[in-house]
Structures are given as C-alpha cells and as structure tokens.
Design a protein around this motif. Structure first.
Motif, PDB file in Angstrom:
ATOM      1  N   GLY A 113       0.659  -1.210  -0.053  1.00 20.77           N
ATOM      2  CA  GLY A 113       0.144  -0.068   0.087  1.00 20.77           C
ATOM      3  C   GLY A 113       0.810   1.212   0.255  1.00 20.77           C
ATOM      4  O   GLY A 113       0.410   2.303   0.096  1.00 20.77           O
ATOM      5  N   TYR A 114       2.143   1.203  -0.065  1.00 23.13           N
ATOM      6  CA  TYR A 114       2.954   2.160  -0.034  1.00 23.13           C
ATOM      7  C   TYR A 114       3.258   2.639  -1.450  1.00 23.13           C
ATOM      8  O   TYR A 114       3.481   1.964  -2.477  1.00 23.13           O
ATOM      9  CB  TYR A 114       4.285   2.102   0.889  1.00 23.13           C
ATOM     10  CG  TYR A 114       3.964   2.014   2.076  1.00 23.13           C
ATOM     11  CD1 TYR A 114       3.688   3.154   3.147  1.00 23.13           C
ATOM     12  CD2 TYR A 114       3.980   0.669   2.681  1.00 23.13           C
ATOM     13  CE1 TYR A 114       3.471   2.794   4.319  1.00 23.13           C
ATOM     14  CE2 TYR A 114       3.878   0.459   4.249  1.00 23.13           C
ATOM     15  CZ  TYR A 114       3.503   1.634   4.906  1.00 23.13           C
ATOM     16  OH  TYR A 114       3.079   1.332   6.135  1.00 23.13           O
ATOM     17  N   GLN A 115       3.444   4.124  -1.940  1.00 28.03           N
ATOM     18  CA  GLN A 115       3.948   4.426  -3.222  1.00 28.03           C
ATOM     19  C   GLN A 115       4.960   5.462  -3.323  1.00 28.03           C
ATOM     20  O   GLN A 115       5.013   6.211  -2.543  1.00 28.03           O
ATOM     21  CB  GLN A 115       2.700   5.203  -3.924  1.00 28.03           C
ATOM     22  CG  GLN A 115       1.276   4.380  -4.249  1.00 28.03           C
ATOM     23  CD  GLN A 115       1.489   3.089  -5.290  1.00 28.03           C
ATOM     24  OE1 GLN A 115       2.215   3.241  -6.134  1.00 28.03           O
ATOM     25  NE2 GLN A 115       1.057   2.110  -4.865  1.00 28.03           N
ATOM     26  N   LEU A 116       5.899   4.983  -4.205  1.00 28.19           N
ATOM     27  CA  LEU A 116       7.050   6.026  -4.632  1.00 28.19           C
ATOM     28  C   LEU A 116       7.030   6.422  -5.805  1.00 28.19           C
ATOM     29  O   LEU A 116       6.935   5.517  -6.952  1.00 28.19           O
ATOM     30  CB  LEU A 116       8.416   5.337  -4.257  1.00 28.19           C
ATOM     31  CG  LEU A 116       8.793   4.916  -3.022  1.00 28.19           C
ATOM     32  CD1 LEU A 116      10.183   4.137  -3.026  1.00 28.19           C
ATOM     33  CD2 LEU A 116       8.973   6.291  -2.015  1.00 28.19           C
ATOM     34  N   ASP A 117       6.899   7.749  -5.947  1.00 35.73           N
ATOM     35  CA  ASP A 117       6.721   8.009  -7.536  1.00 35.73           C
ATOM     36  C   ASP A 117       8.147   8.200  -8.296  1.00 35.73           C
ATOM     37  O   ASP A 117       9.283   7.947  -7.387  1.00 35.73           O
ATOM     38  CB  ASP A 117       6.271   9.645  -7.486  1.00 35.73           C
ATOM     39  CG  ASP A 117       7.003  10.706  -6.793  1.00 35.73           C
ATOM     40  OD1 ASP A 117       8.370  10.259  -6.625  1.00 35.73           O
ATOM     41  OD2 ASP A 117       6.610  12.003  -6.850  1.00 35.73           O
ATOM     42  N   GLY A 118       8.160   8.407  -9.408  1.00 38.74           N
ATOM     43  CA  GLY A 118       9.577   8.319 -10.125  1.00 38.74           C
ATOM     44  C   GLY A 118      10.596   9.137  -9.654  1.00 38.74           C
ATOM     45  O   GLY A 118      11.803   8.773  -9.577  1.00 38.74           O
ATOM     46  N   GLY A 119      10.165  10.495  -9.367  1.00 39.04           N
ATOM     47  CA  GLY A 119      11.277  11.455  -8.784  1.00 39.04           C
ATOM     48  C   GLY A 119      11.944  10.813  -7.321  1.00 39.04           C
ATOM     49  O   GLY A 119      13.065  11.105  -7.172  1.00 39.04           O
ATOM     50  N   ALA A 120      11.283  10.239  -6.709  1.00 37.13           N
ATOM     51  CA  ALA A 120      11.684   9.878  -5.281  1.00 37.13           C
ATOM     52  C   ALA A 120      12.175   8.612  -5.326  1.00 37.13           C
ATOM     53  O   ALA A 120      13.517   8.553  -4.810  1.00 37.13           O
ATOM     54  CB  ALA A 120      10.514   9.376  -4.479  1.00 37.13           C
ATOM     55  N   GLN A 121      11.967   7.939  -6.383  1.00 36.93           N
ATOM     56  CA  GLN A 121      12.650   6.604  -6.921  1.00 36.93           C
ATOM     57  C   GLN A 121      14.520   7.194  -7.191  1.00 36.93           C
ATOM     58  O   GLN A 121      15.140   6.397  -7.011  1.00 36.93           O
ATOM     59  CB  GLN A 121      12.184   5.556  -8.028  1.00 36.93           C
ATOM     60  CG  GLN A 121      10.979   4.999  -7.571  1.00 36.93           C
ATOM     61  CD  GLN A 121      10.409   4.037  -8.250  1.00 36.93           C
ATOM     62  OE1 GLN A 121      10.982   3.809  -9.245  1.00 36.93           O
ATOM     63  NE2 GLN A 121       9.163   3.954  -8.331  1.00 36.93           N
ATOM     64  N   ASP A 122      14.414   8.154  -8.163  1.00 36.63           N
ATOM     65  CA  ASP A 122      15.721   8.689  -8.666  1.00 36.63           C
ATOM     66  C   ASP A 122      16.313   8.994  -7.509  1.00 36.63           C
ATOM     67  O   ASP A 122      17.681   8.937  -7.266  1.00 36.63           O
ATOM     68  CB  ASP A 122      15.130   9.629  -9.726  1.00 36.63           C
ATOM     69  CG  ASP A 122      14.858   9.032 -10.992  1.00 36.63           C
ATOM     70  OD1 ASP A 122      14.723   7.950 -11.037  1.00 36.63           O
ATOM     71  OD2 ASP A 122      14.291   9.915 -11.961  1.00 36.63           O
ATOM     72  N   GLN A 123      15.723   9.932  -6.744  1.00 32.54           N
ATOM     73  CA  GLN A 123      16.537  10.522  -5.346  1.00 32.54           C
ATOM     74  C   GLN A 123      17.098   9.426  -4.629  1.00 32.54           C
ATOM     75  O   GLN A 123      18.182   9.473  -4.079  1.00 32.54           O
ATOM     76  CB  GLN A 123      15.753  11.549  -4.679  1.00 32.54           C
ATOM     77  CG  GLN A 123      15.486  12.813  -5.439  1.00 32.54           C
ATOM     78  CD  GLN A 123      14.393  13.667  -4.596  1.00 32.54           C
ATOM     79  OE1 GLN A 123      13.773  13.107  -3.660  1.00 32.54           O
ATOM     80  NE2 GLN A 123      14.513  15.214  -5.038  1.00 32.54           N
ATOM     81  N   LEU A 124      16.120   8.591  -4.224  1.00 32.05           N
ATOM     82  CA  LEU A 124      16.463   7.368  -3.209  1.00 32.05           C
ATOM     83  C   LEU A 124      17.752   6.471  -4.215  1.00 32.05           C
ATOM     84  O   LEU A 124      18.808   6.296  -3.338  1.00 32.05           O
ATOM     85  CB  LEU A 124      15.463   6.387  -3.103  1.00 32.05           C
ATOM     86  CG  LEU A 124      15.775   5.296  -1.983  1.00 32.05           C
ATOM     87  CD1 LEU A 124      16.322   5.799  -0.788  1.00 32.05           C
ATOM     88  CD2 LEU A 124      14.492   4.429  -1.979  1.00 32.05           C
TER      89      LEU A 124
END
Length: 68
Positions: free
Chosen positions: A29-40
């Motif tokens: 149920g948790y979501q990471l958008d593309g920008g957050a994935q890139d930063q991580l």
C-alpha cells in the motif's frame, strides 16, 4: 565497455534495487513516484561509495604489506 567496476558503484544496479523495493512496497500500500525513486537511488549509490571508501581506507591500515 572495456572498463569494469564494483557492482555497488553502478547507478543501474541501485536504480534496479530501488525499483524492486518500490514494487514490493506497493504490494503493502505504499507508493514511491519516479522522482522519489531517482533520489533514493542516487542517495543509496552515494552512500555505498562512501562506505566503500571507508572500507578501502581501513583495509589499507590493516594490510600486512606496506606501500611505496
């Protein structure tokens, strides 16, 4: 590609691991958008590089043979 590097220095590997983690967290149920994935992925790659540098320095001090 003629050069090689350690796996943990690869942004592609870190990006794939983050994408895998994002997919697994989406199951809960948790979501990471593309920008957050890139930063991580960038942060993890930088952290891994820093840890690698520390390990290399510590290894040099613990080595049996000297360097010139």
């Amino acid at each position: 590609m003629n050069q090689t590097k350690e796996w943990w220095k690869s942004k592609t590997v870190w990006g794939a691991l983050v994408a895998l983690g994002a997919s697994l967290t989406a199951l809960f149920g948790y979501q990471l958008d593309g920008g957050a994935q890139d930063q991580l992925a960038g942060a993890l790659a930088a952290g891994a590089s820093a840890i690698g540098a520390v390990v290399a320095i510590l290894g040099r001090f613990q080595a049996e043979a000297g360097i010139r």
